[in-house]
Design an enzyme around this catalytic site. Structure first.
Site, PDB file in Angstrom:
ATOM      1  CD  GLU A   1      -1.154  -4.741  -0.762  1.00  0.00           C
ATOM      2  OE1 GLU A   1      -2.372  -4.596  -0.525  1.00  0.00           O
ATOM      3  OE2 GLU A   1      -0.674  -5.754  -1.292  1.00  0.00           O
TER       4      GLU A   1
ATOM      5  CB  CYS B   1      -6.936  -0.015   3.417  1.00  0.00           C
ATOM      6  SG  CYS B   1      -6.157  -1.475   4.080  1.00  0.00           S
TER       7      CYS B   1
HETATM    8  P1  NAD Z   1       0.243   8.394   2.656  1.00  0.00           P
HETATM    9  O1  NAD Z   1       0.176   8.000   1.228  1.00  0.00           O
HETATM   10  O2  NAD Z   1       0.073   9.808   3.009  1.00  0.00           O
HETATM   11  O3  NAD Z   1       1.659   7.957   3.265  1.00  0.00           O
HETATM   12  C1  NAD Z   1       2.117   6.637   3.172  1.00  0.00           C
HETATM   13  C2  NAD Z   1       3.637   6.658   3.234  1.00  0.00           C
HETATM   14  O4  NAD Z   1       4.153   7.279   2.057  1.00  0.00           O
HETATM   15  C3  NAD Z   1       4.197   7.446   4.401  1.00  0.00           C
HETATM   16  O5  NAD Z   1       5.321   6.782   4.907  1.00  0.00           O
HETATM   17  C4  NAD Z   1       4.573   8.752   3.752  1.00  0.00           C
HETATM   18  O6  NAD Z   1       5.562   9.446   4.458  1.00  0.00           O
HETATM   19  C5  NAD Z   1       5.076   8.280   2.416  1.00  0.00           C
HETATM   20  N1  NAD Z   1       5.092   9.287   1.338  1.00  0.00           N
HETATM   21  C6  NAD Z   1       4.300  10.373   1.201  1.00  0.00           C
HETATM   22  N2  NAD Z   1       4.608  11.045   0.071  1.00  0.00           N
HETATM   23  C7  NAD Z   1       5.603  10.342  -0.531  1.00  0.00           C
HETATM   24  C8  NAD Z   1       6.326  10.497  -1.755  1.00  0.00           C
HETATM   25  N3  NAD Z   1       6.091  11.514  -2.576  1.00  0.00           N
HETATM   26  N4  NAD Z   1       7.261   9.584  -2.063  1.00  0.00           N
HETATM   27  C9  NAD Z   1       7.501   8.532  -1.261  1.00  0.00           C
HETATM   28  N5  NAD Z   1       6.848   8.323  -0.088  1.00  0.00           N
HETATM   29  C10 NAD Z   1       5.899   9.228   0.267  1.00  0.00           C
HETATM   30  O7  NAD Z   1      -0.799   7.448   3.419  1.00  0.00           O
HETATM   31  P2  NAD Z   1      -1.199   7.477   4.970  1.00  0.00           P
HETATM   32  O8  NAD Z   1      -2.069   8.638   5.209  1.00  0.00           O
HETATM   33  O9  NAD Z   1      -0.018   7.268   5.832  1.00  0.00           O
HETATM   34  O10 NAD Z   1      -2.046   6.122   5.049  1.00  0.00           O
HETATM   35  C11 NAD Z   1      -3.383   6.060   4.748  1.00  0.00           C
HETATM   36  C12 NAD Z   1      -3.622   5.414   3.404  1.00  0.00           C
HETATM   37  O11 NAD Z   1      -3.016   4.124   3.355  1.00  0.00           O
HETATM   38  C13 NAD Z   1      -5.082   5.173   3.127  1.00  0.00           C
HETATM   39  O12 NAD Z   1      -5.377   5.514   1.801  1.00  0.00           O
HETATM   40  C14 NAD Z   1      -5.250   3.681   3.349  1.00  0.00           C
HETATM   41  O13 NAD Z   1      -6.332   3.089   2.701  1.00  0.00           O
HETATM   42  C15 NAD Z   1      -3.947   3.173   2.847  1.00  0.00           C
HETATM   43  N6  NAD Z   1      -3.685   1.829   3.368  1.00  0.00           N
HETATM   44  C16 NAD Z   1      -3.719   0.751   2.531  1.00  0.00           C
HETATM   45  C17 NAD Z   1      -3.511  -0.533   3.031  1.00  0.00           C
HETATM   46  C18 NAD Z   1      -3.527  -1.738   2.155  1.00  0.00           C
HETATM   47  O14 NAD Z   1      -2.984  -2.768   2.556  1.00  0.00           O
HETATM   48  N7  NAD Z   1      -4.136  -1.701   0.981  1.00  0.00           N
HETATM   49  C19 NAD Z   1      -3.278  -0.700   4.381  1.00  0.00           C
HETATM   50  C20 NAD Z   1      -3.269   0.422   5.207  1.00  0.00           C
HETATM   51  C21 NAD Z   1      -3.448   1.681   4.690  1.00  0.00           C
END
Ligand code: NAD
Length: 483
Positions: A256, A291
């Site tokens: 997502e 998002c």
């Molecule tokens: P992010 O990708 O930086 O982090 C998301 C999660 O992934 C965090 O828990 C982070 O610690 C973890 N993570 C980071 N690197 C990783 C790796 N290499 N391996 C495993 N886990 C890892 O995202 P963010 O800044 O926390 O959130 C914002 C993003 O989320 C935006 O792009 C937004 O659009 C998206 N989002 C999507 C939805 C949806 O339902 N489609 C909902 C909310 C947010």
């Protein structure tokens, strides 16, 4: 935001424990969680040790999955009820660690209450399917039962922007479907997930059914590859999400991810004032960190000028400031770096010919709600995910042009179409390359029981309680012969 400090930064006894197969535990790797608005300490927790992560995975792999539906439903109902009882406290914690204005934090808690309630209902309803096979002469005397079997333990990875409800969307369907789950919350917002863990601990779900483990991204990346966790359900940014999928192609991976959602305003739409209010609100709510917040508006030339005036007036009327103030509409971004990035994207658009209709300024982590006109399509404020309080407005000649510009995006989560015309509504659903179309409103509408997710770079698989349960399970057939 979060800062990792050595022991001594906070008294060990005051740190919020993480949860290993439900059991509270702490490590010396203390994590301080601070508000991005004023740096105030929201609380402390710690990153799980390697030994505790191993225990959690081993417990998930051997957890009792034969829990009856009534017990799963009762546990989910309990969490729903307790979240409602503690709503004000939970909302205050969401605000303290993420900087989300408390009125939006309260709305998030309300949604999570309903996410758990829906999961309880779906746990009771989940009954599989009976197929008669005697429609085919060769299968006379046979009958099939098709039930959904849990795929197995899930690693749920969540972002910072909905610290409660997106954790709920991992945990609640997993419990309903009978999948053990390990949640890895966002580093900036672990405390809300751990408070949810406190409520889960009250349910008496069997050991191993769930864990909540803060950890570094490097540790999370290793855990993704653990063969004992066959399902990875990730909500977060586009590059991290797809890199996970590429690393574990044999796993069942749900992504997502992000988007640059658009709203179309058609000339037949009668309530321009209402459309402008919804667009302004959902472009700027959570400082654009959703998002499906409105990032682009395509308005027919016949209504463009009036709509633009009204949107700008609505945006100027939003109150920006302290997220703990119930009157605040727009708070800070998750950190100053994020706000600086958003401002630089605005400046890039201006250099390419865009006009700032309102906003553009920044104070630390708080970016002023900003509306741009004339931003070229290939500027990052249009082509990428802004994830900040920035909205671009563009006039279009007709619906065809609006739909073509929406489909030109590499993302596809949701789109909003303000029209009263049924033909346009059906066309939008047929022609727009997105996971969902909202007619008569902004793309930011989501009901937690609906299938939800994206196409193209925005992800794969669907959440929303029922859809997530389908995703977490696979069909197992039983054919009965001679009946
Ligand atoms: P992010 O990708 O930086 O982090 C998301 C999660 O992934 C965090 O828990 C982070 O610690 C973890 N993570 C980071 N690197 C990783 C790796 N290499 N391996 C495993 N886990 C890892 O995202 P963010 O800044 O926390 O959130 C914002 C993003 O989320 C935006 O792009 C937004 O659009 C998206 N989002 C999507 C939805 C949806 O339902 N489609 C909902 C909310 C947010």
């Amino acid at each position: 935001g979060c800062v990792t400090r050595g022991i001594g930064a906070a008294a060990a006894g005051e740190t919020t424990p993480y949860r290993v197969a439900g059991r509270p535990a702490s490590s010396k790797d203390i994590v301080e969680v601070r508000s991005p608005y004023d740096g105030k300490l929201a609380g402390t927790t710690s990153n799980a040790t390697a030994a505790d992560i191993e225990d959690a995975v081993a417990a998930a792999a051997t957890a009792d999955r034969a829990l009856p539906a009534h017990a799963r439903a009762a546990a989910l109902d309990h969490v729903s009820r307790r979240l409602a009882e503690r709503a004000a406290e939970v909302a205050a914690l969401v605000t303290a660690e993420s900087g989300k204005p408390v009125k939006w934090a309260a709305a998030e808690v309300t949604r999570a209450v309903s996410t758990f309630r829906w999961a309880a209902e779906e746990a009771r309803r989940d009954s599989g399917e009976l197929q008669r096979l005697d429609t085919d002469p060769a299968s006379t005397g046979r009958l099939a039962l098709v039930r959904r079997a849990p795929r197995g333990p899930v690693l749920g990875i969540t972002p910072f922007n909905f610290p409660l409800n997106l954790v709920a969307h991992k945990v609640a369907p997993a419990i309903a479907a009978g999948c053990p789950i390990i949640v890895k919350p966002a580093p900036a917002t672990p405390l809300t997930a751990l408070l949810l863990g406190e409520l889960l601990a009250e349910t008496g779900l069997p050991e191993g059914a769930w864990s909540v483990l803060p950890m570094t991204n490097a540790t999370a990346a290793e855990l993704v590859a653990d063969p004992r966790l066959p399902v990875v359900s990730f909500t977060g940014s586009v590059p991290v999400g797809w890199s996970i999928r590429d690393r574990v192609p044999r796993k069942h991976v749900t992504l997502e991810l992000g988007g640059n959602a658009a709203a179309v305003v058609c000339p037949d739409w009668t309530d321009l004032a209402g459309a402008a209010r919804r667009i302004a609100t959902f472009a700027m709510y959570q400082a654009g960190q959703s998002c499906i917040s409105v990032q682009r508006v395509y308005a027919h030339r016949a209504v463009y000028a009036e709509l633009a005036d009204r949107v700008v007036a609505e945006v100027r009327a939003l109150r920006t400031g302290d997220p703990t103030d119930p009157a605040t509409d727009v708070g800070p971004l998750i950190d100053e770096a994020a706000a600086g990035r958003v401002q630089s994207w605005v400046q890039e658009a201006v250099a390419a010919g865009a006009r700032i209709l309102t906003g553009g300024e920044r104070d630390g982590a708080t970016m002023a709600p900003t509306v741009l006109a004339g931003a070229p399509d290939d500027c990052r404020v249009n082509a990428d995910e802004v994830f900040g309080p920035v909205l671009t407005l563009a006039p279009v000649d007709d619906v065809d042009e609006a739909f073509a510009r929406i489909n030109a995006s590499r993302f596809g989560l949701q789109a909003g179409v303000f029209t009263h015309d049924l033909r346009t509504a059906f066309r939008a659903s047929a022609d727009l390359d997105v996971g969902g179309v909202i007619v008569g409103d902004v793309p930011s509408y989501r009901a937690d029981q609906l299938p939800y997710g994206g196409v193209k770079d925005s992800g794969t698989g669907r959440e929303g309680v029922r859809a997530a349960m389908d995703d977490l399970t696979e069909a197992r057939t039983l054919v009965l012969t001679g009946i």
